[in-house]
Write a protein that holds these residues in place. Structure first.
Motif, PDB file in Angstrom:
ATOM      1  N   GLN A 736     -22.410 -25.269 -42.648  1.00  0.00           N
ATOM      2  CA  GLN A 736     -22.664 -23.802 -43.406  1.00  0.00           C
ATOM      3  C   GLN A 736     -21.425 -22.702 -42.983  1.00  0.00           C
ATOM      4  OE1 GLN A 736     -26.282 -23.872 -41.334  1.00  0.00           O
ATOM      5  NE2 GLN A 736     -27.441 -24.786 -43.103  1.00  0.00           N
ATOM      6  N   LEU A 737     -20.984 -23.027 -41.728  1.00  0.00           N
ATOM      7  CA  LEU A 737     -19.689 -21.984 -41.308  1.00  0.00           C
ATOM      8  C   LEU A 737     -18.814 -22.447 -42.170  1.00  0.00           C
ATOM      9  CD1 LEU A 737     -18.304 -20.197 -39.409  1.00  0.00           C
ATOM     10  CD2 LEU A 737     -17.955 -21.951 -37.971  1.00  0.00           C
ATOM     11  N   ASP A 738     -18.519 -23.739 -42.741  1.00  0.00           N
ATOM     12  CA  ASP A 738     -17.492 -24.220 -43.587  1.00  0.00           C
ATOM     13  C   ASP A 738     -17.678 -23.300 -44.992  1.00  0.00           C
ATOM     14  OD1 ASP A 738     -15.224 -25.816 -44.000  1.00  0.00           O
ATOM     15  OD2 ASP A 738     -16.395 -26.490 -45.698  1.00  0.00           O
ATOM     16  N   GLY A 739     -18.717 -23.352 -45.236  1.00  0.00           N
ATOM     17  CA  GLY A 739     -19.025 -22.612 -46.625  1.00  0.00           C
ATOM     18  C   GLY A 739     -18.969 -21.279 -46.602  1.00  0.00           C
ATOM     19  N   LEU A 740     -19.336 -20.718 -45.628  1.00  0.00           N
ATOM     20  CA  LEU A 740     -19.136 -19.106 -45.325  1.00  0.00           C
ATOM     21  C   LEU A 740     -17.375 -18.714 -45.147  1.00  0.00           C
ATOM     22  CD1 LEU A 740     -19.623 -16.187 -44.940  1.00  0.00           C
ATOM     23  CD2 LEU A 740     -19.845 -16.817 -42.357  1.00  0.00           C
ATOM     24  N   VAL A 741     -16.629 -19.884 -44.492  1.00  0.00           N
ATOM     25  CA  VAL A 741     -15.139 -19.501 -44.596  1.00  0.00           C
ATOM     26  C   VAL A 741     -14.626 -19.812 -45.811  1.00  0.00           C
ATOM     27  CG1 VAL A 741     -13.021 -20.181 -43.508  1.00  0.00           C
ATOM     28  CG2 VAL A 741     -15.187 -20.038 -42.233  1.00  0.00           C
ATOM     29  N   GLY A 742     -15.161 -20.758 -46.724  1.00  0.00           N
ATOM     30  CA  GLY A 742     -14.666 -20.899 -48.019  1.00  0.00           C
ATOM     31  C   GLY A 742     -14.977 -19.915 -48.755  1.00  0.00           C
ATOM     32  N   ALA A 743     -15.863 -18.992 -48.544  1.00  0.00           N
ATOM     33  CA  ALA A 743     -16.216 -17.815 -49.596  1.00  0.00           C
ATOM     34  C   ALA A 743     -15.730 -16.664 -49.262  1.00  0.00           C
ATOM     35  CB  ALA A 743     -17.742 -17.997 -49.904  1.00  0.00           C
ATOM     36  N   THR A 744     -15.206 -16.467 -47.808  1.00  0.00           N
ATOM     37  CA  THR A 744     -14.773 -15.365 -47.262  1.00  0.00           C
ATOM     38  C   THR A 744     -13.458 -15.342 -46.778  1.00  0.00           C
ATOM     39  OG1 THR A 744     -17.210 -15.384 -46.388  1.00  0.00           O
ATOM     40  CG2 THR A 744     -15.661 -13.584 -45.370  1.00  0.00           C
ATOM     41  N   PRO A 745     -12.702 -14.192 -47.061  1.00  0.00           N
ATOM     42  CA  PRO A 745     -11.443 -14.081 -46.435  1.00  0.00           C
ATOM     43  C   PRO A 745     -11.308 -14.501 -44.868  1.00  0.00           C
ATOM     44  CG  PRO A 745     -11.474 -12.158 -47.827  1.00  0.00           C
ATOM     45  CD  PRO A 745     -13.075 -13.226 -47.732  1.00  0.00           C
ATOM     46  N   GLY A 746     -10.711 -15.407 -44.413  1.00  0.00           N
ATOM     47  CA  GLY A 746     -10.555 -15.766 -43.035  1.00  0.00           C
ATOM     48  C   GLY A 746     -10.232 -14.828 -42.012  1.00  0.00           C
ATOM     49  N   GLU A 747      -9.552 -13.911 -42.409  1.00  0.00           N
ATOM     50  CA  GLU A 747      -9.143 -12.790 -41.476  1.00  0.00           C
ATOM     51  C   GLU A 747     -10.164 -11.933 -41.264  1.00  0.00           C
ATOM     52  OE1 GLU A 747      -7.488 -11.510 -45.499  1.00  0.00           O
ATOM     53  OE2 GLU A 747      -7.661 -13.432 -44.387  1.00  0.00           O
ATOM     54  N   TRP A 748     -11.269 -11.678 -42.049  1.00  0.00           N
ATOM     55  CA  TRP A 748     -12.551 -11.029 -41.789  1.00  0.00           C
ATOM     56  C   TRP A 748     -13.282 -11.643 -40.652  1.00  0.00           C
ATOM     57  CZ3 TRP A 748     -15.237  -9.953 -47.038  1.00  0.00           C
ATOM     58  CH2 TRP A 748     -14.384  -9.145 -48.092  1.00  0.00           C
ATOM     59  N   LEU A 749     -13.144 -12.799 -40.254  1.00  0.00           N
ATOM     60  CA  LEU A 749     -14.074 -13.542 -39.574  1.00  0.00           C
ATOM     61  C   LEU A 749     -13.621 -13.741 -38.025  1.00  0.00           C
ATOM     62  CD1 LEU A 749     -15.470 -16.232 -42.088  1.00  0.00           C
ATOM     63  CD2 LEU A 749     -16.096 -13.904 -41.770  1.00  0.00           C
ATOM     64  N   GLU A 750     -14.423 -13.618 -37.249  1.00  0.00           N
ATOM     65  CA  GLU A 750     -14.547 -14.211 -35.855  1.00  0.00           C
ATOM     66  C   GLU A 750     -15.429 -15.160 -35.548  1.00  0.00           C
ATOM     67  OE1 GLU A 750     -13.966 -12.480 -31.175  1.00  0.00           O
ATOM     68  OE2 GLU A 750     -13.400 -11.268 -32.722  1.00  0.00           O
ATOM     69  N   VAL A 751     -14.900 -16.236 -34.878  1.00  0.00           N
ATOM     70  CA  VAL A 751     -16.171 -17.523 -34.432  1.00  0.00           C
ATOM     71  C   VAL A 751     -16.154 -17.700 -33.230  1.00  0.00           C
ATOM     72  CG1 VAL A 751     -16.265 -19.796 -35.130  1.00  0.00           C
ATOM     73  CG2 VAL A 751     -15.664 -18.544 -36.836  1.00  0.00           C
ATOM     74  N   VAL A 752     -17.247 -17.801 -32.663  1.00  0.00           N
ATOM     75  CA  VAL A 752     -17.613 -18.140 -31.080  1.00  0.00           C
ATOM     76  C   VAL A 752     -17.486 -19.585 -31.039  1.00  0.00           C
ATOM     77  CG1 VAL A 752     -19.223 -17.985 -29.526  1.00  0.00           C
ATOM     78  CG2 VAL A 752     -19.241 -16.065 -30.831  1.00  0.00           C
ATOM     79  N   MET A 753     -16.429 -19.908 -30.289  1.00  0.00           N
ATOM     80  CA  MET A 753     -16.428 -21.358 -29.981  1.00  0.00           C
ATOM     81  C   MET A 753     -16.761 -22.022 -28.626  1.00  0.00           C
ATOM     82  SD  MET A 753     -12.020 -21.473 -29.414  1.00  0.00           S
ATOM     83  CE  MET A 753     -11.413 -20.376 -28.153  1.00  0.00           C
ATOM     84  N   HIS A 754     -17.241 -21.213 -27.744  1.00  0.00           N
ATOM     85  CA  HIS A 754     -17.668 -21.666 -26.701  1.00  0.00           C
ATOM     86  C   HIS A 754     -18.708 -20.564 -26.174  1.00  0.00           C
ATOM     87  CE1 HIS A 754     -18.203 -23.819 -22.896  1.00  0.00           C
ATOM     88  NE2 HIS A 754     -18.646 -22.700 -22.249  1.00  0.00           N
ATOM     89  N   GLN A 755     -20.126 -20.882 -25.743  1.00  0.00           N
ATOM     90  CA  GLN A 755     -21.315 -19.898 -25.369  1.00  0.00           C
ATOM     91  C   GLN A 755     -22.445 -20.795 -24.881  1.00  0.00           C
ATOM     92  OE1 GLN A 755     -23.935 -18.312 -28.146  1.00  0.00           O
ATOM     93  NE2 GLN A 755     -23.125 -19.363 -29.950  1.00  0.00           N
ATOM     94  N   HIS A 756     -23.111 -19.981 -24.144  1.00  0.00           N
ATOM     95  CA  HIS A 756     -24.687 -20.281 -23.778  1.00  0.00           C
ATOM     96  C   HIS A 756     -25.524 -19.592 -24.840  1.00  0.00           C
ATOM     97  CE1 HIS A 756     -24.145 -22.273 -19.976  1.00  0.00           C
ATOM     98  NE2 HIS A 756     -23.006 -21.911 -19.850  1.00  0.00           N
ATOM     99  N   MET A 757     -26.157 -20.179 -25.880  1.00  0.00           N
ATOM    100  CA  MET A 757     -26.749 -19.515 -26.709  1.00  0.00           C
ATOM    101  C   MET A 757     -27.941 -18.330 -26.129  1.00  0.00           C
ATOM    102  SD  MET A 757     -27.322 -19.315 -30.230  1.00  0.00           S
ATOM    103  CE  MET A 757     -27.334 -20.935 -31.066  1.00  0.00           C
ATOM    104  N   PRO A 758     -27.622 -17.160 -26.594  1.00  0.00           N
ATOM    105  CA  PRO A 758     -28.875 -16.402 -26.256  1.00  0.00           C
ATOM    106  C   PRO A 758     -30.182 -16.416 -26.891  1.00  0.00           C
ATOM    107  CG  PRO A 758     -26.936 -15.251 -27.537  1.00  0.00           C
ATOM    108  CD  PRO A 758     -26.691 -16.584 -27.515  1.00  0.00           C
TER     109      PRO A 758
END
Length: 893
Positions: A736-758
């Motif tokens: 689904q993230l791939d789908g969002l990036v495919g529909a949205t300019p990449g420069e608009w987005l920041e992706v969390v690549m490491h976390q403990h889910m809140p």
């Protein structure tokens, strides 16, 4: 507020313009009928195409909507469809058909969580009301002001607001407000609970909550187990029963009072709707609400985990979550005085009869995956056993063989169960006994709906009868008058304005002069008022009678039938609306070619993607600056330490951001102002209020995950308001993230690549509830400052609990997760910013983690090497998507 027979604070009687709407749940046709017949002014329901937060309800098909709305319009009841989940880009085209059907069927409003969905609805139909679901997390006038730009007609407030806070919101906004008054409470803010997806891949923001809050947890304080006795359900609130607060809710300016329960039975809907109809009518007429012991017990029998005022009276963490049990309990019947064979001796606190259902507190037992409503298939029972009353007999000598069919509150009785129904080896004397089912009550409730209409609409009839002229009879829906002025109510909805019409029937021939009995007004009222079996009753009949006319009684019967038919036909007509499906299709189209990849030359010129590091301690931030992070984010629990964070980052030449609180309630705007006064390079905005405040102060904004951006139109709305980047929603898996990036300019987005889910973000404070003698932040002594607390789940994982600067608790998943495997593909799609979120790491661990992810961004290490070295789950947001093997629906079990 819990005490029966105690009136609430008195207010003056209110005119109809101030009567709040009573809004009831309808998970099925029978529930809709139960709500209508028992006094609901409106119902809310989902469709079976998804997009609603109760996917397990029966829901309605799109083909059902015309008939359902015809029924509701005829009965004078509004209907709202729940489109209150996040929607992914590849799902948005199917949304067009759903909105089209909803608008054309005459649905009065849609409830929406997703900013992008709201924009699609508004583009397609200007006349369809949009209500902001409680999932949109609007908790203040400031957040409402921003969200109102989406074209909202109403806001459903967070359950965590008190009556006093609601009054402050009303004083600062003209937006119509809806608030919950009865039903189950989520311990986490709606729209901010990530527990089901974090632990089991089932998203609450997608209508698939697994109710992990109803499970038992153990408290570990400063590394040692804390014995809490019987308190095990640390995150399971009692149910909201706000009937006593209704006068105060009306005085606070609430426009709609909402009952939770789309997964409940029709009998529940009938029961709770009927009681709250009467309570609202009492509050309006007398300025007070009085609920008897019997009334309260009837409501408890339909469903109750124990009744409490929720947050309406403010925070009382001990009252909200006693922690003793989590499942339906019903009425507290008494305690086991003695056990003998298959019988228990109890002094009962409520009436009982043969066949009633009882539950007895006992040692908890693994039950297997039964799909129980209280646990949604979690597999563990609360500490209850249950069965139906098989026998009843009085206590005392000489009464051993005496049998009873029923017993009265206060009696001492022996209650028997069927052989083997109860494992008495798991029950101790003194155990609590509950009555949780009453077949007679259920039968009574079921009799209130189905068949001919029971709750009918008032109509006014005007007659002109003059000898020598045709008879004229006019009917219209009765319009309530203001108690204060005698004029029509000023509160006019779209539905009410559509009903301001009259239907008229004329006779074909003039009336003759009566030889004996001219028609009289009382005869007209009698014959025209015989409306049994129709959805109408006569409110007022006026007549102008001249010349002693003869009106045959059979003619009046025919005219009455014609009036009913014409009224019915007019009321059932859907409103005239223009639906622009082409505008909807344009809205769901992606904002760039989904197959587009950034050319290698462009990637080389852009350089290595940027890394931001979210730090929760000053030690982590200093280490992140030293390790060469491109940006650091201070998410500290003491707002004054943000000044030091800005100084450290600036001296190290690193871009510094400050993270806001996730929820902003009335009276908390000072926390936002204090954040802005430190002049960071940017603000990580977790709510709409801080987003606007920062931009007004000319401070750049990055929207965080809590704004739930799951599609390109949501991202576009925030970017269009001036946000620099949006953090992708944690509800997106890798596909689904791939789908969002495919529909949205990449420069608009920041992706969390490491976390403990809140997982849980809560107004409820566990620290105060179990580690303090106090009840809220005014008297708790702040144990959160002195203790490190973890909650152990059923498989032994220790989840970290922290309190923020507003005293709200967040429970973080014990296991970190890494999106390292998909980072490379995201870089190819033009995503320029990636984030690492720290939790309890020390300086050394911080430095090592940043270097490892820097190597990943530079292409020096592979994704698997990263997550294996960090012992992290290899997934994004909810799951890895199709790359991940299927898992148990609730992994902690």
């Amino acid at each position: 507020m819990n005490q029966p027979d105690v009136p609430a604070r008195t207010t003056e009687a209110l005119p109809p313009a101030r009567i709040p709407e009573l809004l009831s749940p309808a998970g099925s046709w029978q529930c809709a009928e139960a709500a209508v017949e028992n006094g609901a002014d409106a119902i809310y329901f989902g469709v079976d195409r998804g997009f609603n937060a109760r996917s397990r309800a029966a829901n309605f098909g799109l083909g059902d909507l015309p008939d359902l709305m015809r029924m509701l319009r005829l009965r004078g009841v509004r209907g709202y469809v729940t489109l209150n989940t996040l929607v992914f880009p590849d799902e948005m085209p199917s949304l067009i058909e759903v909105v089209d059907a909803i608008a054309k069927a005459g649905v009065d409003a849609v409830l929406v969580q997703d900013f992008g969905v709201a924009r699609v609805v508004r583009a397609m139909c200007e006349d369809l009301e949009i209500h902001a679901s409680t999932q949109m997390s609007l908790t203040s006038a400031e957040t409402i002001q921003v969200a109102a730009e989406l074209g909202l007609a109403r806001v459903v407030l967070a359950r965590e607001l008190s009556v006093r806070e609601i009054a402050k919101i009303r004083a600062a906004t003209s937006m119509p407000l809806e608030a919950f008054i009865h039903g189950a409470l989520c311990v986490a803010y709606s729209g901010q609970c990530l527990t089901s997806e974090s632990l089991g891949g089932r998203s609450a923001n997608r209508g698939q909550c697994a109710q992990a809050c109803r499970l038992p947890y153990e408290l570990v304080c400063d590394g040692e187990d804390r014995d809490l006795g019987d308190v095990r359900y640390l995150l399971s609130p009692q149910d909201l029963a706000g009937y006593a607060a209704i006068p105060d809710m009306i005085a606070a300016g609430v426009d709609s009072l909402k009952i939770e329960g789309r997964l409940k039975t029709p009998e529940y809907v009938a029961n709770i709707t009927g009681h709250y109809r009467r309570a609202i009518d009492q509050a309006v007429a007398h300025g007070a609400v009085r609920v008897s012991q019997r009334d309260r017990q009837e409501m408890e029998l339909s469903f109750s985990r124990g009744f409490a005022p929720g947050w309406l009276e403010g925070n009382d963490h001990k009252r909200l979550v006693p922690g003793i049990r989590a499942a339906k309990q019903g009425i507290v019947l008494g305690e086991v005085d003695e056990i003998r064979g298959d019988e228990i001796r109890v002094q009962i606190a409520a009436d009982v009869a043969l066949g009633d259902g009882l539950a007895i507190a006992s040692e908890a037992e693994y039950r297997g995956n039964r799909g129980d409503d209280a646990y949604a298939g979690s597999g563990f029972a609360d500490n209850h056993q249950g069965g139906r009353i098989y026998s009843l007999r009085p206590t005392g000598r000489g009464k051993k063989n005496e049998k009873l069919k029923a017993a009265t509150s206060g009696d001492h009785v022996w209650i028997g169960f069927g052989r083997g129904a109860i494992d008495f080896s798991r029950i101790d004397e003194g155990a609590s006994v509950f009555k949780n089912d009453d077949p007679k009550l259920n039968k009574k409730l079921a009799s209130t709906f189905g068949g001919k209409p029971r709750r009918t609409r008032a109509i006014d009839i005007d007659v002109f009868a003059q000898a020598g002229q045709p008879l004229r009879v006019t009917a219209q829906i009765h319009e309530p008058k203001s108690m204060a002025t005698g004029e029509p109510s000023a509160c006019v909805t779209e539905a009410a304005s559509r009903e301001r019409f009259a239907v008229t029937v004329f006779t074909d021939t003039p009336l003759e002069v009566a030889r004996k009995h001219a028609i009289a007004q009382d005869v007209l009222a009698d014959k025209l008022g015989r409306l049994g079996g129709t959805p109408f009753h006569l409110a007022e009949l006026t007549a102008e009678i001249m010349g002693g006319p003869l009106v045959p009684l059979g003619l009046l019967n025919s005219i009455r039938r014609d009036l009913v038919e014409q009224l019915t036909a007019r009321l059932e007509e859907p409103p005239t609306r223009t639906v622009d499906t082409e505008a909807g299709r344009a809205m769901v189209t992606g904002l760039r070619d989904s197959a587009c990849e950034v050319p290698a030359s462009a990637l080389e010129s852009a350089g290595v993607p940027k890394m931001s590091v979210l730090c929760r301690t000053l030690e982590q931030l200093e280490a992140a600056v030293a390790a060469g992070a491109d940006a650091v984010i201070a998410d500290f629990h003491e707002v004054r330490t943000h000044r030091e964070a800005v100084r450290v980052a600036r001296e190290g030449g690193v871009h510094v951001m400050l993270a806001s609180i996730r929820m902003q309630k009335p009276g908390e705007f000072g926390l936002i102002r204090q954040l802005l006064k430190y002049k960071p390079d940017a603000v990580l905005a977790r709510n709409l209020a801080v987003m606007d405040a920062a931009m007004s102060a000319d401070i750049p904004v990055v929207a965080d995950f809590s704004l739930n951006v799951a599609n390109h139109r949501s991202a576009e709305w925030l970017i269009g308001r001036g946000v620099k980047r949006v953090t992708t929603s944690y509800d997106l898996n890798a596909d689904q993230l791939d789908g969002l990036v495919g529909a949205t300019p990449g420069e608009w987005l920041e992706v969390v690549m490491h976390q403990h889910m809140p997982m849980f973000h809560m107004e409820h404070c566990v620290f105060c509830s179990v580690l303090s003698p106090g009840t809220n932040k005014t008297n708790c002594g702040r144990p959160c400052d002195d203790h490190v607390v973890q909650l152990r789940d059923r498989v032994g994982k220790l989840h970290v609990l922290q309190a923020d600067i507003a005293c709200r608790n967040t429970l973080y998943n014990a296991t970190p997760q890494s999106a390292a495997d998909v980072v490379g593909s995201l870089i190819q799609r033009g995503v320029g910013w990636f984030r690492v979120e720290l939790l309890e790491e020390n300086a050394h661990q911080t430095g090592e983690m940043i270097q490892l992810y820097r190597d990943l961004l530079c292409g020096h290490v592979s994704g698997p090497e990263v997550w294996r070295r960090l012992s992290a789950d290899n997934r994004v947001g909810v799951t890895r998507g199709t790359l991940e093997a299927k898992r148990d629906p609730l992994a902690i079990l």
